[in-house]
Design a protein around this motif. Structure first.
Motif, PDB file in Angstrom:
ATOM      1  N   VAL A  92       7.710   4.192   0.699  1.00 55.06           N
ATOM      2  CA  VAL A  92       6.905   3.678   1.798  1.00 55.06           C
ATOM      3  C   VAL A  92       5.570   3.179   1.240  1.00 55.06           C
ATOM      4  O   VAL A  92       5.039   3.734   0.285  1.00 55.06           O
ATOM      5  CB  VAL A  92       6.686   4.760   2.892  1.00 55.06           C
ATOM      6  CG1 VAL A  92       5.951   5.966   2.345  1.00 55.06           C
ATOM      7  CG2 VAL A  92       5.985   4.177   4.108  1.00 55.06           C
ATOM      8  N   ALA A  93       5.064   2.108   1.858  1.00 50.21           N
ATOM      9  CA  ALA A  93       3.734   1.575   1.529  1.00 50.21           C
ATOM     10  C   ALA A  93       2.989   1.362   2.841  1.00 50.21           C
ATOM     11  O   ALA A  93       3.599   1.187   3.896  1.00 50.21           O
ATOM     12  CB  ALA A  93       3.852   0.253   0.775  1.00 50.21           C
ATOM     13  N   LEU A  94       1.669   1.373   2.763  1.00 52.22           N
ATOM     14  CA  LEU A  94       0.827   1.088   3.917  1.00 52.22           C
ATOM     15  C   LEU A  94       0.094  -0.214   3.659  1.00 52.22           C
ATOM     16  O   LEU A  94      -0.531  -0.378   2.608  1.00 52.22           O
ATOM     17  CB  LEU A  94      -0.188   2.216   4.140  1.00 52.22           C
ATOM     18  CG  LEU A  94      -1.260   1.919   5.195  1.00 52.22           C
ATOM     19  CD1 LEU A  94      -0.649   1.865   6.599  1.00 52.22           C
ATOM     20  CD2 LEU A  94      -2.381   2.943   5.140  1.00 52.22           C
ATOM     21  N   LEU A  95       0.164  -1.125   4.619  1.00 50.42           N
ATOM     22  CA  LEU A  95      -0.595  -2.362   4.551  1.00 50.42           C
ATOM     23  C   LEU A  95      -1.530  -2.409   5.742  1.00 50.42           C
ATOM     24  O   LEU A  95      -1.223  -1.885   6.816  1.00 50.42           O
ATOM     25  CB  LEU A  95       0.331  -3.585   4.558  1.00 50.42           C
ATOM     26  CG  LEU A  95       1.031  -3.766   3.208  1.00 50.42           C
ATOM     27  CD1 LEU A  95       2.348  -3.045   3.185  1.00 50.42           C
ATOM     28  CD2 LEU A  95       1.164  -5.208   2.860  1.00 50.42           C
ATOM     29  N   ALA A  96      -2.696  -3.027   5.553  1.00 46.08           N
ATOM     30  CA  ALA A  96      -3.684  -3.138   6.622  1.00 46.08           C
ATOM     31  C   ALA A  96      -4.403  -4.470   6.472  1.00 46.08           C
ATOM     32  O   ALA A  96      -4.420  -5.063   5.391  1.00 46.08           O
ATOM     33  CB  ALA A  96      -4.693  -1.987   6.537  1.00 46.08           C
ATOM     34  N   VAL A  97      -5.003  -4.919   7.545  1.00 42.12           N
ATOM     35  CA  VAL A  97      -5.768  -6.153   7.520  1.00 42.12           C
ATOM     36  C   VAL A  97      -7.120  -5.858   6.874  1.00 42.12           C
ATOM     37  O   VAL A  97      -7.808  -4.909   7.256  1.00 42.12           O
ATOM     38  CB  VAL A  97      -5.950  -6.716   8.941  1.00 42.12           C
ATOM     39  CG1 VAL A  97      -6.838  -7.945   8.932  1.00 42.12           C
ATOM     40  CG2 VAL A  97      -4.609  -7.031   9.565  1.00 42.12           C
TER      41      VAL A  97
END
Length: 164
Positions: A92-97
């Motif tokens: 799993v990875a987390l992406l954000a603006v």
């Protein structure tokens, strides 16, 4: 037996912490931007590839609310793959603006099947536990730039006993 153990671990997780709150679903353009920022290249049939690996990947995306005043994030889940270190459940990875309105990856792919918000935070970002089969959950904290592993939590008595 392994499935029964995993079910017990996940039940304990549900009681021990809260999962990140769901945010608004992504439209097709946002989804494409997230997958590109995660380094996933489209292939035929709705599958993806990651540079340096020939395995076919089928990412699952989950929008989450991170913290008050912070834009929503997106968790990108990938099943077990030879593209990453051997894992039992997936990655799993987390992406954000980011501040410029572009998708960034504050937490690169780590082994895990579920992200669990912890009761602590740093720099306006929640600490995150990443659950995986095995009874020991790594915990990550945002250092102002990205998430880094800060420790681990046993999901059952002795769950982290033989782990670093």
């Amino acid at each position: 037996m392994a499935l029964r153990v995993l079910c017990c671990h996940l039940a304990w997780l549900a009681a021990a912490a809260t999962a990140p709150a769901a945010a608004e679903p992504l439209d097709a353009a946002q989804r494409a931007a997230v997958l590109e920022a995660a380094g996933l290249k489209p292939r035929d049939g709705g599958t993806f590839a990651i540079e340096g690996c020939a395995s076919v990947l089928k990412p699952q995306l989950e929008s989450i609310a991170l913290e008050a005043g912070r834009p929503a994030g997106v968790l990108v889940y990938l099943g077990p793959s030879r593209c990453f270190a051997e894992t039992q459940g997936g990655n799993v990875a987390l992406l954000a603006v980011d501040a410029n309105g572009r998708w960034s990856m504050p937490m690169a792919f780590v082994p895990g099947v579920e992200v669990v918000r912890q009761p602590t935070s740093n720099a306006g970002w929640p600490d995150l536990g990443v659950a995986n089969p095995g009874g020991c959950m790594p915990v990550y904290r945002h250092d102002g730039t990205r998430y880094a592993r800060i420790g681990q939590k046993a999901l059952q008595p002795g769950g982290c006993q033989f782990r670093e």
